[in-house]
Design a protein around this motif. Sequence first.
Motif, PDB file in Angstrom:
ATOM      1  N   GLY A 396      29.628 -31.782  35.526  1.00  0.00           N
ATOM      2  CA  GLY A 396      28.518 -32.710  35.608  1.00  0.00           C
ATOM      3  C   GLY A 396      29.001 -34.144  35.612  1.00  0.00           C
ATOM      4  O   GLY A 396      29.786 -34.540  34.746  1.00  0.00           O
ATOM      5  N   PHE A 397      28.520 -34.919  36.567  1.00  0.00           N
ATOM      6  CA  PHE A 397      28.910 -36.328  36.692  1.00  0.00           C
ATOM      7  C   PHE A 397      27.668 -37.180  36.885  1.00  0.00           C
ATOM      8  O   PHE A 397      26.649 -36.731  37.433  1.00  0.00           O
ATOM      9  CB  PHE A 397      29.821 -36.547  37.909  1.00  0.00           C
ATOM     10  N   GLU A 398      27.780 -38.412  36.427  1.00  0.00           N
ATOM     11  CA  GLU A 398      26.805 -39.416  36.806  1.00  0.00           C
ATOM     12  C   GLU A 398      27.279 -40.014  38.131  1.00  0.00           C
ATOM     13  O   GLU A 398      28.446 -40.379  38.278  1.00  0.00           O
ATOM     14  CB  GLU A 398      26.691 -40.510  35.737  1.00  0.00           C
ATOM     15  N   VAL A 399      26.363 -40.108  39.106  1.00  0.00           N
ATOM     16  CA  VAL A 399      26.713 -40.599  40.451  1.00  0.00           C
ATOM     17  C   VAL A 399      25.815 -41.776  40.776  1.00  0.00           C
ATOM     18  O   VAL A 399      24.578 -41.667  40.682  1.00  0.00           O
ATOM     19  CB  VAL A 399      26.562 -39.490  41.512  1.00  0.00           C
ATOM     20  N   GLU A 418      32.367 -42.136  36.228  1.00  0.00           N
ATOM     21  CA  GLU A 418      31.294 -41.864  37.164  1.00  0.00           C
ATOM     22  C   GLU A 418      31.842 -41.811  38.594  1.00  0.00           C
ATOM     23  O   GLU A 418      32.975 -42.197  38.864  1.00  0.00           O
ATOM     24  CB  GLU A 418      30.207 -42.942  37.055  1.00  0.00           C
ATOM     25  N   LEU A 419      30.964 -41.302  39.497  1.00  0.00           N
ATOM     26  CA  LEU A 419      31.327 -41.158  40.906  1.00  0.00           C
ATOM     27  C   LEU A 419      30.331 -41.920  41.768  1.00  0.00           C
ATOM     28  O   LEU A 419      29.270 -42.334  41.285  1.00  0.00           O
ATOM     29  CB  LEU A 419      31.336 -39.675  41.295  1.00  0.00           C
ATOM     30  N   LYS A 420      30.676 -42.019  43.078  1.00  0.00           N
ATOM     31  CA  LYS A 420      29.765 -42.628  44.047  1.00  0.00           C
ATOM     32  C   LYS A 420      30.018 -41.957  45.400  1.00  0.00           C
ATOM     33  O   LYS A 420      31.068 -41.323  45.603  1.00  0.00           O
ATOM     34  CB  LYS A 420      30.023 -44.132  44.152  1.00  0.00           C
ATOM     35  N   THR A 451      29.541 -37.678  25.890  1.00  0.00           N
ATOM     36  CA  THR A 451      30.807 -38.342  26.236  1.00  0.00           C
ATOM     37  C   THR A 451      30.764 -38.749  27.701  1.00  0.00           C
ATOM     38  O   THR A 451      29.799 -38.459  28.425  1.00  0.00           O
ATOM     39  CB  THR A 451      32.005 -37.403  26.000  1.00  0.00           C
ATOM     40  N   LEU A 452      31.848 -39.414  28.164  1.00  0.00           N
ATOM     41  CA  LEU A 452      31.946 -39.762  29.586  1.00  0.00           C
ATOM     42  C   LEU A 452      32.074 -38.520  30.462  1.00  0.00           C
ATOM     43  O   LEU A 452      31.829 -38.580  31.660  1.00  0.00           O
ATOM     44  CB  LEU A 452      33.151 -40.691  29.823  1.00  0.00           C
ATOM     45  N   ALA A 453      32.480 -37.399  29.830  1.00  0.00           N
ATOM     46  CA  ALA A 453      32.675 -36.162  30.588  1.00  0.00           C
ATOM     47  C   ALA A 453      31.368 -35.374  30.660  1.00  0.00           C
ATOM     48  O   ALA A 453      31.298 -34.188  30.335  1.00  0.00           O
ATOM     49  CB  ALA A 453      33.765 -35.320  29.957  1.00  0.00           C
ATOM     50  N   SER A 454      30.298 -36.051  31.068  1.00  0.00           N
ATOM     51  CA  SER A 454      29.007 -35.385  31.250  1.00  0.00           C
ATOM     52  C   SER A 454      28.238 -36.130  32.320  1.00  0.00           C
ATOM     53  O   SER A 454      28.578 -37.251  32.690  1.00  0.00           O
ATOM     54  CB  SER A 454      28.223 -35.372  29.938  1.00  0.00           C
ATOM     55  N   GLY A 455      27.206 -35.510  32.848  1.00  0.00           N
ATOM     56  CA  GLY A 455      26.417 -36.174  33.871  1.00  0.00           C
ATOM     57  C   GLY A 455      25.371 -35.248  34.438  1.00  0.00           C
ATOM     58  O   GLY A 455      25.330 -34.032  34.156  1.00  0.00           O
ATOM     59  N   GLU A 456      24.502 -35.827  35.277  1.00  0.00           N
ATOM     60  CA  GLU A 456      23.350 -35.091  35.795  1.00  0.00           C
ATOM     61  C   GLU A 456      23.700 -34.229  36.993  1.00  0.00           C
ATOM     62  O   GLU A 456      23.119 -33.161  37.183  1.00  0.00           O
ATOM     63  CB  GLU A 456      22.266 -36.101  36.187  1.00  0.00           C
ATOM     64  N   HIS A 457      24.673 -34.658  37.810  1.00  0.00           N
ATOM     65  CA  HIS A 457      24.904 -33.990  39.098  1.00  0.00           C
ATOM     66  C   HIS A 457      26.126 -33.076  39.030  1.00  0.00           C
ATOM     67  O   HIS A 457      27.214 -33.532  38.652  1.00  0.00           O
ATOM     68  CB  HIS A 457      25.110 -35.042  40.209  1.00  0.00           C
ATOM     69  N   PRO A 458      25.970 -31.805  39.410  1.00  0.00           N
ATOM     70  CA  PRO A 458      27.124 -30.903  39.437  1.00  0.00           C
ATOM     71  C   PRO A 458      27.984 -31.181  40.671  1.00  0.00           C
ATOM     72  O   PRO A 458      27.501 -31.133  41.809  1.00  0.00           O
ATOM     73  CB  PRO A 458      26.479 -29.516  39.498  1.00  0.00           C
TER      74      PRO A 458
END
Length: 527
Positions: A396-399, A418-420, A451-458
């Motif tokens: 999971g990443f925040e994009v 995060e990613l883009k 943590t930073l190692a989480s996010g909404e988008h797989p």
Amino acid sequence: MKRFAMGCVMGLLMLASSAFAQAPVSTVFSYQGKLTDNGSPANGSYDIKAYLFDALAGGNQMAATTATVSVTDGLLNTELNFGAAFNGTALWLEIQVSPAGQNNFVTLTPRQPLNAAPFASYALNSYWTASGNAIQNTNTGFVGINRTSQVSGAEYFGIQAPATGTNYGGMYIRTDSATAKPFYGYTTGAETAWTYLDGNNGTFNVYNGGVRMTIENTGNVGIGETDPSAKLHIDNGSASSRALYATKTGSGIVTEFNVANGNSAMPLYAVTYGTGRAALFEAHTSNTTGAVHILKNNGPALQVTADVGFGSHDTTAAMSIVSNNDSELTTGGILVLGDVGGGNLAMDGNEIMARNNGAASTLYLNNEGGNTIISPLGHTIVSVLEITGGADFSEGFEVSGAIEPGMVVVIDPANPGELKPATSAYDRKVAGIVSGAGGVKPGMIMSQNGTLASGEHPVALTGRVYCWCDASTGAIEPGDLLTTSSTPGHAMKVSDHAAAQGAILGKAMTSLKAGEKGLVLVLVSLQ
């Protein structure tokens, strides 16, 4: 002129038993008196004429009789018989006396009223008949003691006790022996029953074809049990019918077992030593409510102990089951759901086992959808993990920026962790492909919340995933290496292998014609 005076006593004459047994009760009564002749006690033989009148003076003569008596010192004792003259009407006795054989009778005044004794003869002769040592009442109407009216039209005998306030009033049946059984019986001629007090042990019993109920002087009650060991002891024996059946129409409670606050008593205890059930609760198909509804304000509403003496209950749980029974394929388990001859689920202290007729079976969790969380704070250990709902391994990443499944994403230097979307060709910051395009879902998603190692988008890091591609630089064929392109979020076929080092997404598994844009199935393998 002679003057006679007499004081008298009258009473019912009871004949000898031999005569009593052969004939109806006699109408003869005894007449005793003291006769004076000119003021002195009389002696000798005297004639007596006795008359019954219906008034103290004058009136009508109802009956008459005569007797000759021997008088000594003024005392006389004779028998008078007026036949069936006593019918309940008030009567007075008039006596005339004369020395025997002189016919010189003198009337004694006043007449004497006749009270209970002769009228007992009337009552006996009018309503009672004798048979041996027994007498029977021939009255076919109501017989009342101290009352004349019936409580109901079916009453034939009744007692009105003159009890006042809260006093007792009634009747006792007493026996000569302290260990005898005084009873009260009932019969229709065809059926007979009775109640009795057993003087030998102090129990009160109901007999109807046998002793059906026993009440001890301790308060214990037995139904089908003559030696009850509890306040209510029911023994149905070997009968197949119910021992206790409670029913009620409408709403409300049929049976309530209640222990007052502060007490530790057990209101209900069901036990069986045979092969049957200790309890069965059933709600028929027409009833939409549960067969058993257990309510508890706090603590456990239900506690089950399968192995007495093993372990202790959790007093904070709604339901607590204590057992040392291990689940096995063919038997066992603390709780078993389902048919042991078919599919069933067995649970013990640390195991959930799916079984099917003694063999291992598939355990389904949320088979119809929904999330399943397993040990979020611990480890999950499996021998083989098979995932059938997805085909890639994602994190999971925040994009940032506009994003959709299938787009190629790269590391965002401006936002750590995060990613883009990718926007340039051969970008070595390439991170993966947003999973979920083309109907292919991620098979596993990893993250660490908070943590930073989480996010909404797989974002797929390995596995198979559909990716948006741009074939304007050349057609894409299965096996081609893919890298980022200048079209935002799109991949393209690698044509400069030197520039592609560190920027490769993976290999194409489907094709895309030259000049087209579309989804290509990609085997992700970052290089």
